[in-house]
Design a protein around this motif. Structure first.
Motif, PDB file in Angstrom:
ATOM      1  N   ILE B  91      22.604 -56.981  10.660  1.00 30.47           N
ATOM      2  CA  ILE B  91      22.033 -58.021  11.530  1.00 30.47           C
ATOM      3  C   ILE B  91      21.305 -59.067  10.704  1.00 30.47           C
ATOM      4  O   ILE B  91      21.427 -60.274  10.947  1.00 30.47           O
ATOM      5  CB  ILE B  91      21.080 -57.371  12.564  1.00 30.47           C
ATOM      6  N   MET B  95      22.023 -62.978  11.010  1.00 23.84           N
ATOM      7  CA  MET B  95      20.972 -63.873  11.518  1.00 23.84           C
ATOM      8  C   MET B  95      20.469 -64.829  10.441  1.00 23.84           C
ATOM      9  O   MET B  95      20.109 -65.972  10.744  1.00 23.84           O
ATOM     10  CB  MET B  95      19.801 -63.060  12.084  1.00 23.84           C
ATOM     11  N   ILE B  98      22.985 -67.517  10.647  1.00 23.41           N
ATOM     12  CA  ILE B  98      23.038 -68.296  11.895  1.00 23.41           C
ATOM     13  C   ILE B  98      21.812 -69.200  12.042  1.00 23.41           C
ATOM     14  O   ILE B  98      21.936 -70.370  12.391  1.00 23.41           O
ATOM     15  CB  ILE B  98      23.166 -67.346  13.111  1.00 23.41           C
ATOM     16  N   THR B  99      20.630 -68.635  11.784  1.00 23.64           N
ATOM     17  CA  THR B  99      19.433 -69.473  11.938  1.00 23.64           C
ATOM     18  C   THR B  99      18.480 -69.378  10.744  1.00 23.64           C
ATOM     19  O   THR B  99      17.775 -70.328  10.433  1.00 23.64           O
ATOM     20  CB  THR B  99      18.610 -69.058  13.172  1.00 23.64           C
ATOM     21  N   GLY B 100      18.433 -68.217  10.102  1.00 20.68           N
ATOM     22  CA  GLY B 100      17.336 -67.927   9.187  1.00 20.68           C
ATOM     23  C   GLY B 100      17.169 -68.889   8.029  1.00 20.68           C
ATOM     24  O   GLY B 100      16.081 -69.454   7.825  1.00 20.68           O
ATOM     25  N   VAL B 171      16.827 -58.658  15.512  1.00 20.84           N
ATOM     26  CA  VAL B 171      17.422 -59.989  15.663  1.00 20.84           C
ATOM     27  C   VAL B 171      16.335 -61.066  15.632  1.00 20.84           C
ATOM     28  O   VAL B 171      16.450 -62.071  14.918  1.00 20.84           O
ATOM     29  CB  VAL B 171      18.234 -60.069  16.981  1.00 20.84           C
ATOM     30  N   THR B 174      14.548 -61.155  11.980  1.00 23.41           N
ATOM     31  CA  THR B 174      15.316 -61.707  10.857  1.00 23.41           C
ATOM     32  C   THR B 174      15.810 -63.119  11.132  1.00 23.41           C
ATOM     33  O   THR B 174      16.011 -63.891  10.192  1.00 23.41           O
ATOM     34  CB  THR B 174      16.527 -60.803  10.530  1.00 23.41           C
ATOM     35  N   GLY B 175      15.985 -63.430  12.390  1.00 28.31           N
ATOM     36  CA  GLY B 175      16.485 -64.763  12.725  1.00 28.31           C
ATOM     37  C   GLY B 175      15.380 -65.787  12.928  1.00 28.31           C
ATOM     38  O   GLY B 175      15.626 -66.994  12.786  1.00 28.31           O
TER      39      GLY B 175
END
Lengths: 446, 446, 446
Positions: B91, B95, B98-100, B171, B174-175
């Motif tokens: 995850i 993440m 995707i965003t982190g 989620v 980490t995100g």
């Protein structure tokens, strides 16, 4: 020869840089030509990186010994082996800084011992290009070798030695015995001057650890009930997968152990030699395994997995004195003999009633002697006579000093757990925490 | 200071390259001289290689946490810890893409948060020499730090949290939580502007993980039967060798964690600093072990192996805020205090009835605060006041947001296994696969 | 395409060096300009270092398979799996030197097979700059791929195959089948000439291992009692943490497997590509885990930890045929489908009564086919038709030859343990050493 190689490495850097400079200027050459500076800087980074890579791989061997020993002792002593291994690695780190490095490497000058005092690393942002590598990286790499020596002792004496005397011995071994002995060769001491050859430590690390372990085993005695009127009582290890894991970790770490003992990676000659070392190291280990597997099948009609594991380690120890010069055939031969040694030395030790829980004496001491002895086969700079002098010198020094230290410890704080503690298991007696509190009846069985 | 160092690294590259160029041309110099290009290219490769080496070492820490936790929980919950650890690492990887990464590193500009959206790696055959390293290597290296933060939470909450709420929290952590908090310092946000100093993440990674774990532990409550009228009921871990293996893995990985946080290896100054960091990191861990061993002997008359392991980890966490500047003496001191912290904070948490299964709060949160606080001892660029501001800021933000998230999860999907499931063990309740189906009676005991 | 890339790597070195040389001399340029030599030397070191780093990471995968399999078999067969894994790695090392390397890489010339004879490494202090890397480092790196293929077979056939026929097959597989098949593509043989594309071995390593395992499983038959009139009888593995450890080891090693298959690190383009490969490899594995976790929750209402582990491995195998070209989105997609494959292929095999103890056929064969098939999605140099030709060619060759070898072994020395030996467990029957002598009643249960 680590010391010689180190000098050679640095020298070859200078030579190569000079060659590069010469190449750079067809005719007249300025020694401070830009190519010179550049080559040196890049070489410095490569050399330092080699120490760091080799260092973390050899550090990882501490985990390998921990897992090998945790798997080879009975469940009631597993926590103790874990505790000893992480603590000995820690002590080695502290002692090799407080006294070890300088005793081994500073001001030996052909003699028998270096100088006292803690080691000083590079300053932050250090820029001392002329050393050829970062001194802290060198310290780190040499320190993990010192720790390896102490790990060897831990396995042999398992299941009956008490914690604190073991740690006390570790202080002496890592702070004094190993570094002083090491100074003779890698510190450019008297043996190095004679032409003794031990590339990565078949003798300096493995036999030294093995001699210290042998002295300890003699003073400590065998585990209660191991040698009976009816013969040797087997005390099988608690976890073969952990022993296997430990062996694989050691095999992996050995690429750093032998490979980074080239001590330089800043020229194509050096990195090519490191590659040869990787290949030869792997070959010797592979041969040790295959020979041990075949021999145990022939001798015992079953293939003993612990012999296969120790065959790998014996092959690795055997090739460590000279992993570079041998041809592949020679590497296979050297490792294969290591495998033979293990298969015969393990029961021989039992006949002598020397109780070595993990087989460290056959693997590290006997195969270490073999590896050191056979160096002249492939390396014409070495002679059998000087190799024997070195082997004997390291043996006598390490064994006698270790014996004295063990005897002092025995007569003062005592080294052996009581019969009740031994029966109960050291985990309950000294650690207070069982390794596997929910499985089986570790402390009631065997 | 990771962000600052990153800029400094790149800057020093340029400076050094310029110096090389200047050196190359005794008199007039063209800035696009060939030596410049060459130095930059070589430095780019070294820098990228550092991220890849550091990255795989820190990735390996995910296995270390998995083994540490598998060894510290009871047999009936081991499969669950294994499952949680491999899933949280996965995850974190998704993440942080995707965003982190962009929340943490893109467009923070002295502020409190970066920008939204997935991160784009280099193109194939990327040739953007001016960045000084491959962006994908940087992403990989930063991602594994994010995963480490999530690993910390996993251990504290073991044996009673359900799988899916834990993954849901992962989620968010980490995100969003970790990257936003991280942006303040390593993303060149407001705290970095103030002069806060946290080299490799005593606060940004370890305390953040610890605060999130503490919030979770408070919302979740202790394991059933842990705190009774008769005092603390011990629930010993199922496998000390696995816990030991996990600790060794973490120690090994920490060389990447701290060493590669230098963020550049393309100059001799940088690689020399990395070497210092390796040595200091090892020293602090060694001191943490030795102190924990001695202290538990003195206090409890037995040496607690879990304290020795946590002593190593606390030493490592303590030195992480500043592994470069300390002298060896200082590194030993910083790590030794880490060892003291663990020995006293573990029973203190039990007094407060905060149930932390693996001791992650003492190790990562408390030692993380200590490490961050003590930076000015060795690094004159840091001040105690700003360090305290940073510690408090990270603590308040992470604890409050985490608390809110845990409370939302509790009031919606629920976070705690039922009493029956807890008694049965999460392996049977949620995983359906026992960790050791043939050994002992994991689910019937304790 | 490993072979092509290898040539490309070397070519790009020469090109870049030439470019450097050109850059070095604003006007007239001598091709033997100093910068040329310097760039080549540095690149040679980087390239060789890549092989050594990748090599030790992939070597470590041998430990990963050992732990995965030790965890997935029942306690009574664990010592045997340990023994098989260390021995097969050793055999692979010897055979890939005696015949393997030259069969695979020397003189294939667009054909079907290389030449016979042992491989010769570089001389000591080798200085052959024109190869672009040390030949011993290349041998080491290619050898560990060969060993991986053999590891795959070991898991599928566990718990009922006897030791010696397994080792005999390993000799044939590592010395002949794998190298001859490999020569078609990485040895610049006929498939490479057609434009088949398999970057790091979804087909050449993983499917080849999977086909050999499938042939073995068919000849050997299922474990006694596995498939009954009442359906599939579960035989749960003895240690989930060891299986998890093995998976993490494999994941770590895969960075070397895929990353170092770039075959060159001496230019910024190459090291940037390696970084992309690291990131994509991690993404695919992460997606495989997450998909397997979600799917098993939806299908079975519990999350099967072995499916999560195999999801990671299937994601890794899937991305191996092309880890460089995919965008992150594509890497996630490719790995996610790998996770789906595992969840459905494992029960499917059971329906077909093909007994694969660790799920190696779904993970390595089926996901390997998927990964190879999907290459054209991201790599426009590949076509679906040629990919299918390659998949079929490798499948037919490996399966048929393996089947013949297994049938010969069956009709001569026999391959299957007797019913009594199988019930007793292979550890007692053939190894003579139990894996966990103090825990549970491994040999009496299940």
């Amino acid at each position: 020869m680590k010391a010689t190689l180190k000098l050679a490495g640095t020298a070859s850097l200078a030579l190569l840089a000079a060659a590069g400079a010469a190449l750079a200027q067809d005719t007249a050459a300025a020694p401070e030509a830009p190519q010179y500076a550049l080559a040196s800087e890049t070489a410095y980074i490569f050399n330092t990186l080699l120490f760091l890579l080799g260092g973390f791989l050899v550090m990882w061997m501490a985990a390998g010994f921990a897992m090998l020993e945790a798997g080879m002792v009975r469940a009631k002593n597993v926590s103790m082996q874990c505790l000893k291994n992480i603590t000995l690695y820690s002590i080695a780190g502290l002692m090799f800084w407080i006294t070890g490095y300088n005793l081994m490497y500073t001001g030996v000058d052909g003699g028998y011992i270096g100088s006292f005092g803690p080691y000083a690393f590079d300053a932050v942002g250090g820029n001392a290009l002329d050393t050829g590598y970062s001194t802290a990286s060198d310290w780190f790499f040499q320190m993990v070798f010192c720790a390896t020596t102490a790990s060897i002792v831990s396995g042999t004496l398992a299941e009956r030695i008490r914690l604190w005397p073991f740690l006390a011995f570790t202080v002496v071994l890592t702070g004094f015995i190993y570094p002083i002995a090491g100074s003779w060769q890698w510190g450019a001491g008297w043996l190095n001057g004679m032409g003794f050859s031990d590339f990565a430590g078949s003798t300096l690390v493995h036999s030294v650890g093995g001699w210290a372990a042998l002295a300890g085993a003699l003073v400590l005695g065998a585990r209660t009930g191991k040698y009976t009127a009816n013969g040797v009582h087997p005390m099988p290890g608690s976890s073969m997968p952990l022993a296997t894991l430990g062996t694989f970790i050691l095999w992996l770490g050995w690429f750093g152990f032998n490979g980074a003992s080239q001590l330089a990676m800043g020229t194509i000659g050096d990195v090519t030699d490191i590659s040869r070392i990787f290949a030869n190291t792997n070959m010797a280990a592979a041969a040790g395994v295959v020979v041990a597997v075949i021999l145990t099948q022939v001798l015992y009609k079953k293939v003993d997995v612990t012999m296969a594991l120790n065959g790998a380690l014996a092959g690795l120890v055997s090739i460590t004195a000279e992993p570079l010069a041998p041809s592949v055939w020679q590497a296979v031969f050297i490792g294969a003999v290591g495998g033979v040694i293990v298969v015969f030395a393990v029961p021989l030790l039992d006949k002598l009633k020397i109780d070595d829980v993990v087989g460290a004496i056959p693997v590290h001491l006997v195969a270490g002697i073999w590896g050191t002895l056979i160096v002249p086969l492939s390396n014409s700079d070495a002679t059998y006579s000087v190799q024997i002098i070195g082997i004997v010198a390291y043996g006598v020094f390490t064994f006698v000093i270790s014996l004295v230290v063990w005897l002092i410890l025995k007569s003062t704080i005592g080294i052996r757990a009581s019969a009740e503690e031994e029966a109960l298991g050291l985990d309950k007696a000294e650690v207070g925490i069982e390794a596997y509190p929910e499985f089986g009846q570790g402390s009631q069985r065997v």
